[in-house]
Scaffold this motif. Structure first.
Motif, PDB file in Angstrom:
ATOM      1  N   GLN A 187     -17.302  -0.330   6.749  1.00 20.92           N
ATOM      2  CA  GLN A 187     -16.033  -0.154   7.379  1.00 20.92           C
ATOM      3  C   GLN A 187     -15.571  -1.210   8.349  1.00 20.92           C
ATOM      4  OE1 GLN A 187     -17.632   3.562   9.172  1.00 20.92           O
ATOM      5  NE2 GLN A 187     -15.981   4.340   8.319  1.00 20.92           N
ATOM      6  N   ARG A 188     -16.481  -1.982   9.001  1.00 22.06           N
ATOM      7  CA  ARG A 188     -16.421  -2.960   9.980  1.00 22.06           C
ATOM      8  C   ARG A 188     -15.950  -4.423   9.209  1.00 22.06           C
ATOM      9  NH1 ARG A 188     -21.124  -0.759  12.237  1.00 22.06           N
ATOM     10  NH2 ARG A 188     -22.316  -2.402  11.110  1.00 22.06           N
ATOM     11  N   ASP A 189     -16.150  -4.245   7.886  1.00 18.84           N
ATOM     12  CA  ASP A 189     -15.855  -5.472   7.206  1.00 18.84           C
ATOM     13  C   ASP A 189     -14.390  -5.993   7.271  1.00 18.84           C
ATOM     14  OD1 ASP A 189     -16.763  -7.747   5.426  1.00 18.84           O
ATOM     15  OD2 ASP A 189     -15.926  -7.104   3.953  1.00 18.84           O
ATOM     16  N   ALA A 190     -13.598  -4.918   7.617  1.00 22.26           N
ATOM     17  CA  ALA A 190     -12.123  -5.280   7.648  1.00 22.26           C
ATOM     18  C   ALA A 190     -11.987  -6.049   8.764  1.00 22.26           C
ATOM     19  CB  ALA A 190     -11.124  -3.736   7.955  1.00 22.26           C
ATOM     20  N   VAL A 191     -12.656  -5.898   9.907  1.00 20.61           N
ATOM     21  CA  VAL A 191     -12.625  -6.745  11.000  1.00 20.61           C
ATOM     22  C   VAL A 191     -13.189  -8.109  10.908  1.00 20.61           C
ATOM     23  CG1 VAL A 191     -13.139  -7.086  13.361  1.00 20.61           C
ATOM     24  CG2 VAL A 191     -12.592  -4.629  12.588  1.00 20.61           C
ATOM     25  N   ALA A 208      -6.936  -8.648  18.801  1.00 23.34           N
ATOM     26  CA  ALA A 208      -6.927  -9.799  17.769  1.00 23.34           C
ATOM     27  C   ALA A 208      -6.141  -9.158  16.636  1.00 23.34           C
ATOM     28  CB  ALA A 208      -8.530  -9.657  17.461  1.00 23.34           C
ATOM     29  N   LEU A 209      -6.255  -7.794  16.297  1.00 20.95           N
ATOM     30  CA  LEU A 209      -5.356  -7.207  15.410  1.00 20.95           C
ATOM     31  C   LEU A 209      -3.898  -7.419  15.691  1.00 20.95           C
ATOM     32  CD1 LEU A 209      -7.066  -3.993  14.795  1.00 20.95           C
ATOM     33  CD2 LEU A 209      -7.171  -5.996  13.005  1.00 20.95           C
ATOM     34  N   ALA A 230      -8.120   1.329   7.296  1.00 24.47           N
ATOM     35  CA  ALA A 230      -9.108   0.119   6.717  1.00 24.47           C
ATOM     36  C   ALA A 230      -8.682  -0.156   5.128  1.00 24.47           C
ATOM     37  CB  ALA A 230     -10.670   0.578   6.728  1.00 24.47           C
ATOM     38  N   LEU A 231      -8.341   0.504   4.257  1.00 16.67           N
ATOM     39  CA  LEU A 231      -7.827   0.129   3.020  1.00 16.67           C
ATOM     40  C   LEU A 231      -6.695  -0.580   2.950  1.00 16.67           C
ATOM     41  CD1 LEU A 231      -8.235   0.090   0.022  1.00 16.67           C
ATOM     42  CD2 LEU A 231      -7.231   2.358  -0.050  1.00 16.67           C
ATOM     43  N   LEU A 232      -5.453  -0.057   3.795  1.00 19.78           N
ATOM     44  CA  LEU A 232      -4.241  -0.802   3.807  1.00 19.78           C
ATOM     45  C   LEU A 232      -4.526  -2.169   4.502  1.00 19.78           C
ATOM     46  CD1 LEU A 232      -1.280   1.755   4.450  1.00 19.78           C
ATOM     47  CD2 LEU A 232      -2.275   0.796   2.323  1.00 19.78           C
ATOM     48  N   TRP A 233      -5.305  -2.393   5.612  1.00 19.26           N
ATOM     49  CA  TRP A 233      -5.499  -3.462   6.240  1.00 19.26           C
ATOM     50  C   TRP A 233      -5.961  -4.570   5.102  1.00 19.26           C
ATOM     51  CZ3 TRP A 233      -3.087  -5.112  10.414  1.00 19.26           C
ATOM     52  CH2 TRP A 233      -3.828  -6.284  11.091  1.00 19.26           C
ATOM     53  N   ARG A 234      -6.800  -4.299   4.308  1.00 16.34           N
ATOM     54  CA  ARG A 234      -7.266  -5.048   3.304  1.00 16.34           C
ATOM     55  C   ARG A 234      -6.047  -5.655   2.381  1.00 16.34           C
ATOM     56  NH1 ARG A 234     -11.557  -2.246   4.590  1.00 16.34           N
ATOM     57  NH2 ARG A 234     -13.667  -3.013   4.284  1.00 16.34           N
ATOM     58  N   PHE A 235      -4.969  -4.773   1.993  1.00 17.37           N
ATOM     59  CA  PHE A 235      -3.918  -5.323   1.444  1.00 17.37           C
ATOM     60  C   PHE A 235      -3.044  -6.139   2.369  1.00 17.37           C
ATOM     61  CE2 PHE A 235      -4.795  -1.827  -1.350  1.00 17.37           C
ATOM     62  CZ  PHE A 235      -4.257  -1.967  -2.495  1.00 17.37           C
ATOM     63  N   HIS A 236      -2.927  -5.798   3.656  1.00 16.45           N
ATOM     64  CA  HIS A 236      -2.240  -6.751   4.408  1.00 16.45           C
ATOM     65  C   HIS A 236      -2.895  -8.147   4.472  1.00 16.45           C
ATOM     66  CE1 HIS A 236      -0.553  -8.110   8.240  1.00 16.45           C
ATOM     67  NE2 HIS A 236      -1.481  -8.390   8.576  1.00 16.45           N
ATOM     68  N   LEU A 237      -4.252  -8.221   4.520  1.00 17.97           N
ATOM     69  CA  LEU A 237      -4.841  -9.352   4.633  1.00 17.97           C
ATOM     70  C   LEU A 237      -4.759 -10.348   3.308  1.00 17.97           C
ATOM     71  CD1 LEU A 237      -8.174  -8.687   6.396  1.00 17.97           C
ATOM     72  CD2 LEU A 237      -6.363  -9.769   7.535  1.00 17.97           C
ATOM     73  N   ALA A 238      -4.429  -9.378   1.963  1.00 17.30           N
ATOM     74  CA  ALA A 238      -4.192 -10.210   0.917  1.00 17.30           C
ATOM     75  C   ALA A 238      -2.689 -10.475   0.429  1.00 17.30           C
ATOM     76  CB  ALA A 238      -4.910  -9.411  -0.312  1.00 17.30           C
ATOM     77  N   GLY A 239      -2.002 -10.270   1.869  1.00 18.47           N
ATOM     78  CA  GLY A 239      -0.514 -10.577   1.617  1.00 18.47           C
ATOM     79  C   GLY A 239       0.274  -9.703   0.497  1.00 18.47           C
ATOM     80  N   ILE A 240      -0.275  -8.301   0.376  1.00 19.53           N
ATOM     81  CA  ILE A 240       0.340  -7.765  -0.328  1.00 19.53           C
ATOM     82  C   ILE A 240       1.051  -6.342   0.517  1.00 19.53           C
ATOM     83  CG2 ILE A 240       0.054  -5.760  -2.405  1.00 19.53           C
ATOM     84  CD1 ILE A 240      -2.389  -7.443  -3.159  1.00 19.53           C
TER      85      ILE A 240
END
Length: 499
Positions: free
Chosen positions: A401-405, A369-370, A279-289
């Protein structure tokens, strides 16, 4: 007949076993690793005790580990086949019914048995704690709140463990949107018991959901020695700290926390910890990092588990790791395996086994979706997630937790050119968290896409203001000792901070 510390009678239980059960319940409430040996001591001292055997079954299920669940199922079946349940006192009978239902995969029925038990025995701390976790696993925010609220009045203020019950209530209040009450209850619980890590976690959630990042950072800093090691929740609370760091614009601190506390060579590979890592790394992914090396290590950890169908929430985070690492074939294989499992189960099973419904209705569409997001098929992501966005809670977890989705939907709506939808989604988020850096930066991205330079400038100014407040709190932290790595994950060593 022996009784526990709360006054509940214990069938087929010796005073020695009752003492072990009291120790086990206290450890459970504190998320202490001591709970496992204490339960084993209770079973050894009273092997025919239904409460002790049910407790052992619960422990095999609380970690959402398929292997542990299978072993718990074997042990409990051996005990239950030699026990005449109809001859048991009602409390023992209901504990056995709840354990049996959960082992059979019916989390809703297990929760209902424990709720019935709580009506008659509101001071059964084991039933409250396990029922509370079942409500969390099924995403039932109202029951998460009301199960505890219905029993709280029966806990006298002189009872030392009343604070632990209040901490559970705080989390239920938070998940159901009563943030002021949740904060009040959580702070009061921690005041009564400073090492109540679940109550600390509840307070942290209230700050997260309100965008009060500076308050959250300050609170975790002030109580570092109470939550940062020696318990099963420390990795998750470090995850919350990392989320605060991201809101403060400090990706370096978030990554240092990830490496030192969330996923490293000393990590156990347990599902609950891998969830936080994904869930943490996916936030980086969405930010393009990009985080290629970390994604590879994390995907390896998920792949090594080779989990059978067990809990859709775990499946989604495994797919997150595969999508983030570019292993889309592995993600597709997991989805195909779950589809085959559902086909074999048939319609009848989907109504009786909780994870069937979770997987079919929420888990698989989110996994797909992912994968679509990783392939750049953003219209597909929107088509899959938009109809479900108010139902994500049905496959468990917390709002945080679900905010990543939810963020995945926002990101794909913007990338797909669904500007009206993106505006609506961001408007909803800003209404609930007007001080969120992420919300305002995304609003700025939308303004850029619409060619509205003035609106983009205003939104980025709001983001800088929110980020600056959080950053000040982050940089006011005391001079913690240097990280020793495993010390922050509950292994031997004192509380440390990973920077």
């Amino acid at each position: 007949m022996a009784k526990d510390r709360y006054g509940n009678s214990l069938h087929a239980c010796t005073p020695e076993a009752a003492g072990h059960l009291d120790r086990a319940v206290a450890a459970l409430l504190h998320f202490s690793p001591e709970v496992a040996p204490a339960v084993e001591d209770a079973v050894a001292a009273a092997p025919t005790s239904p409460v002790a055997q049910s407790f052992a079954a619960y422990l095999g299920l609380l970690g959402t580990e398929p292997g542990e669940a299978a072993e718990a199922r074997r042990r409990f079946h051996h005990f239950a086949t030699g026990t005449d349940g109809s001859a048991l006192p009602v409390r023992d009978r209901l504990h056995m019914a709840a354990a049996g239902a959960w082992l059979a995969g019916d989390l809703k029925r297990a929760g209902a048995h424990l709720e019935e038990l709580t009506l008659m025995y509101p001071r059964d701390a084991l039933a409250l704690a396990v029922g509370h976790q079942l409500d969390f696993f099924t995403g039932d925010a109202v029951r998460l709140r009301d199960r505890i609220g219905a029993a709280l009045s029966e806990w006298d203020t002189a009872e030392p463990h009343r604070g632990m019950v209040l901490g559970m209530y705080a989390f239920g209040l938070e998940e159901s949107g009563h943030y002021a009450l949740a904060e009040e209850a959580g702070l009061a619980a921690v005041e009564q018991n400073p090492r109540d890590v679940w109550a600390i976690h509840a307070v942290v959630h209230t700050y997260e959901m309100q965008g009060r990042v500076a308050d959250g950072i300050g609170y975790l800093d002030a109580r570092l020695g109470d939550w940062a090691d020696g318990n099963y929740l420390n990795v998750h609370n470090w995850w919350h700290y990392a989320l605060y760091a991201l809101e403060a614009g400090d990706t370096g601190t978030a990554l240092r926390i990830y490496d030192a506390a969330i996923n490293n060579e000393a990590s156990s590979g347990l599902a609950m910890e891998l969830l936080d890592a994904s869930a943490l790394l996916w936030r980086f992914h969405l930010a393009g990092i990009g985080q290629a090396a970390r994604w590879e290590t994390l995907a390896d950890a998920w792949a090594a588990r080779a989990d059978p169908p067990y809990y859709a929430f775990n499946d989604v985070h495994a797919v997150m790791s595969y999508a983030g690492s570019g292993r889309l074939d592995a993600a597709e294989r997991l989805v195909a395996d779950r589809r085959q499992w559902l086909a074999k189960a048939g319609r009848g099973g989907a109504d009786s086994v909780t994870n069937h419904r979770m997987t079919a209705e929420i888990g698989l569409p989110v996994c797909e979706a992912l994968i679509a997001h990783a392939r750049g098929r953003h219209r597909t992501v929107v088509e899959l997630l938009l109809p479900l966005r108010r139902r994500f809670h049905e496959f468990g977890g917390s709002h945080a937790q679900r905010d990543a989705v939810q963020r995945t939907l926002v990101d794909s709506a913007l990338r797909a050119g669904r500007h009206d939808l993106t505006r609506a989604l961001i408007s909803e988020r800003i209404g609930l968290r007007p001080d969120s850096t992420y919300n305002w930066l995304t609003r700025a991205d939308l303004a850029d896409a619409l060619g509205d330079a003035a609106q983009a400038a205003v939104a980025r100014d709001r983001a800088r203001t929110a980020e600056g407040s959080a950053a000040k709190a982050l940089h006011r932290r005391p001079p913690f000792p240097p990280s020793n790595g495993p010390g922050v994950t509950g292994l031997p060593g004192g509380p440390t901070a990973p920077w």
